[in-house]
Design an enzyme around this catalytic site. Structure first.
Site, PDB file in Angstrom:
ATOM      1  N   ARG A 159       1.020   3.510  -6.827  1.00 27.29           N
ATOM      2  CA  ARG A 159       0.803   2.176  -7.389  1.00 27.29           C
ATOM      3  C   ARG A 159       0.893   2.192  -8.911  1.00 27.29           C
ATOM      4  NH1 ARG A 159      -4.099   0.165  -3.482  1.00 27.29           N
ATOM      5  NH2 ARG A 159      -2.753  -0.566  -1.788  1.00 27.29           N
TER       6      ARG A 159
ATOM      7  N   GLU B 140       6.274   4.958   1.146  1.00 31.68           N
ATOM      8  CA  GLU B 140       6.282   4.123   2.358  1.00 31.68           C
ATOM      9  C   GLU B 140       6.711   4.920   3.583  1.00 31.68           C
ATOM     10  OE1 GLU B 140       5.166   1.224   3.051  1.00 31.68           O
ATOM     11  OE2 GLU B 140       4.523   0.772   1.028  1.00 31.68           O
TER      12      GLU B 140
ATOM     13  N   THR C 282       0.793   7.991   9.099  1.00 36.06           N
ATOM     14  CA  THR C 282      -0.029   8.987   8.407  1.00 36.06           C
ATOM     15  C   THR C 282      -1.005   8.306   7.450  1.00 36.06           C
ATOM     16  OG1 THR C 282       1.949  10.377   8.448  1.00 36.06           O
ATOM     17  CG2 THR C 282       0.128  11.179   7.145  1.00 36.06           C
TER      18      THR C 282
ATOM     19  N   TYR D 172      10.389  -3.626   7.941  1.00 34.17           N
ATOM     20  CA  TYR D 172       9.123  -3.448   7.212  1.00 34.17           C
ATOM     21  C   TYR D 172       9.364  -2.699   5.893  1.00 34.17           C
ATOM     22  CZ  TYR D 172       5.046  -1.262   5.370  1.00 34.17           C
ATOM     23  OH  TYR D 172       4.101  -0.832   4.471  1.00 34.17           O
TER      24      TYR D 172
ATOM     25  N   ASP E 204       3.141  -4.334   9.073  1.00 29.57           N
ATOM     26  CA  ASP E 204       2.809  -3.036   9.670  1.00 29.57           C
ATOM     27  C   ASP E 204       1.503  -3.192  10.443  1.00 29.57           C
ATOM     28  OD1 ASP E 204       0.874  -3.245   7.723  1.00 29.57           O
ATOM     29  OD2 ASP E 204       1.197  -1.261   6.870  1.00 29.57           O
TER      30      ASP E 204
ATOM     31  N   CYS F 243     -10.718  -4.989   6.857  1.00 28.90           N
ATOM     32  CA  CYS F 243     -10.436  -5.523   8.200  1.00 28.90           C
ATOM     33  C   CYS F 243      -9.959  -4.374   9.102  1.00 28.90           C
ATOM     34  CB  CYS F 243      -9.381  -6.622   8.100  1.00 28.90           C
ATOM     35  SG  CYS F 243      -9.230  -7.582   9.609  1.00 28.90           S
TER      36      CYS F 243
ATOM     37  N   CYS G  18     -16.606  -7.964   7.774  1.00 27.51           N
ATOM     38  CA  CYS G  18     -16.413  -9.391   7.491  1.00 27.51           C
ATOM     39  C   CYS G  18     -17.372  -9.862   6.392  1.00 27.51           C
ATOM     40  CB  CYS G  18     -16.612 -10.216   8.757  1.00 27.51           C
ATOM     41  SG  CYS G  18     -15.501  -9.707  10.093  1.00 27.51           S
TER      42      CYS G  18
ATOM     43  N   CYS H 101     -10.842 -17.262   8.042  1.00 25.87           N
ATOM     44  CA  CYS H 101     -10.488 -16.440   9.208  1.00 25.87           C
ATOM     45  C   CYS H 101     -10.952 -17.100  10.508  1.00 25.87           C
ATOM     46  CB  CYS H 101     -11.126 -15.059   9.050  1.00 25.87           C
ATOM     47  SG  CYS H 101     -10.778 -13.980  10.435  1.00 25.87           S
TER      48      CYS H 101
HETATM   49 FE1  SF4 Z   1     -10.804  -9.354   9.118  1.00 22.26          FE
HETATM   50 FE2  SF4 Z   1     -11.346 -11.938   9.414  1.00 22.26          FE
HETATM   51 FE3  SF4 Z   1     -13.347 -10.193   9.284  1.00 22.26          FE
HETATM   52 FE4  SF4 Z   1     -11.888 -10.716   7.134  1.00 22.26          FE
HETATM   53  S1  SF4 Z   1     -13.223 -12.102   8.227  1.00 22.26           S
HETATM   54  S2  SF4 Z   1     -12.531  -8.683   7.847  1.00 22.26           S
HETATM   55  S3  SF4 Z   1      -9.869 -11.036   8.016  1.00 22.26           S
HETATM   56  S4  SF4 Z   1     -11.777 -10.329  10.882  1.00 22.26           S
END
Ligand code: SF4
Length: 373
Positions: free
Chosen positions: A30, A42, A48, A125, A143, A206, A213, A222
């Site tokens: 990065r 990539e 991996t 991708y 991905d 996530c 969350c 979400c």
């Molecule tokens: Fe994943 Fe939704 Fe939880 Fe955020 S709120 S971590 S996008 S499930």
């Protein structure tokens, strides 16, 4: 298949961009916009984990800092640099693509998505990742991490690797990265950041089993979180069943040298070196019978050295390793076999299971030497 629920896209994109600018991990690839360096990262990251890839990527960039170095490198050097990452077709495709770039693009990495996609070993991708991250183009990526994030935010059901769910996810990824190109601050690399933000969110927040969350910057958008249905997304994939395989590898020594052979092209771990190995069919086949079949000679004493368990694609392999001796005067042969010294054995690129065997026998040799002293 459930259709995606309405989600406000602009604030979602802004939330992802703000979170990424404050939370991006400082991964070595990065710190550059060099498309060659990004492309190598990539390809290594396919199948991996990041922490495994970092030292490989750093070694690779030190050894082969430019496309030109890659195009000219020897096959053995490439495989040695890749040793342990598996899926070795990837490293051969990297070199083929580098040679195509030398021959047809004057040595400069192509900028157009279609030209990148046409290179060997580069799919939709990877082309999207290179064009967005290196050139800030609004090219979508999808991905495993992005699939999980988008499936949950938009509540996209069904097998995400198959149509129609897969098409829905690609079109959502496309919509988000295009929106980033419009809402990003002037001069900012918003398309690059948006794609990396989705990958990063999937990697650190996530996650598959226990998504955080409570820390998620886009929880308010979400759908899966709001309707408390995380376990339903992404939808289940139809996976082929696993297969248990038993194999036997044989260590044969002569005058301090070891018998090894190179795996042919077109098979798993092709081009890498191994101790002579045979799949036991049926699985209960006696290793002495297997040695006789493999070396076309009647073996004498067999000594069990170790057992290595590993996996190649859907095969769960139990590899029994035996030191084998033959009576003086008999001529054990194995197709493509060659005798190598200890230092050559250290240098040869080998699949992980055979690298373990090599380490074992080299340590054994050192221990025996010490014992004598
Ligand atoms: Fe994943 Fe939704 Fe939880 Fe955020 S709120 S971590 S996008 S499930």
């Amino acid at each position: 298949m459930k259709l995606p629920r309405p989600v406000k896209v602009k604030p979602l994109v802004r939330g992802l961009l703000d979170w990424f600018s404050a939370n991006a991990r400082p991964l070595p690839w990065r710190q550059t916009c060099d498309p060659y360096a990004i492309w190598v990262s990539e390809i290594m990251l396919q199948q991996t984990q990041v922490k495994t890839v970092i030292p490989y990527w750093e070694r690779w960039m030190a050894a082969l800092p430019t496309l030109k170095h890659l195009a000219k490198a020897s096959s053995r050097r490439l495989h040695k640099l890749w040793e342990g990452l598996g899926y070795y077709t990837r490293v051969r495709n990297l070199q083929r693509a580098a040679q195509v770039i030398q021959d047809t693009h004057g040595g400069a990495f192509p900028i157009r998505f279609e030209d990148v996609l046409a290179l060997p070993g580069i799919g939709r991708y990877t082309a999207g990742a290179i064009c967005s991250i290196a050139f800030n183009q609004p090219t979508p990526i999808l991905d495993g991490n992005v699939i999980r994030v988008l499936s949950r935010i938009f509540a996209v059901g069904g097998d995400p690797r198959k149509t129609p769910a897969n098409e829905v996810l690609w079109s959502l990824a496309d919509k988000l990265v295009r929106t980033a190109g419009r809402v990003g601050r002037p001069g900012a690399t918003a398309c690059s950041s948006l794609n990396q933000a989705m990958m990063e969110l999937g990697a650190v927040v996530c996650t598959p089993q226990t998504p955080r969350c409570d820390l998620c910057p886009v929880a308010a958008f979400c759908v899966a979180f709001r309707q408390d249905s995380l376990a339903d997304f992404p939808g289940k994939r139809a996976r082929p069943g696993t297969r248990n395989v038993k194999t036997a590898a044989f260590v044969l020594r002569k005058n301090g040298r070891f018998l090894v052979r190179q795996r042919p092209d077109g098979v798993a771990n092709g081009h890498l070196w191994e101790f002579p190995t045979l799949e036991l069919q049926p699985a209960r086949t006696n290793p002495k019978a297997a040695a006789k079949q493999l070396f076309a000679a009647k073996p004498g004493r067999l000594t069990s050295l170790l057992v290595v368990k590993h996996s190649i694609t859907r095969n769960r392999i139990t590899l029994g390793v035996w030191e084998v001796e033959f009576a003086p005067g008999s001529t054990p042969k194995v197709e493509g076999g060659t005798w190598v010294s200890r230092s050559q054995l250290r240098q040869l690129p080998m699949p992980s299971a055979h690298r373990k065997i090599a380490r074992h026998v080299l340590l054994q040799t050192i221990a025996k030497g010490l014992g004598k002293g």
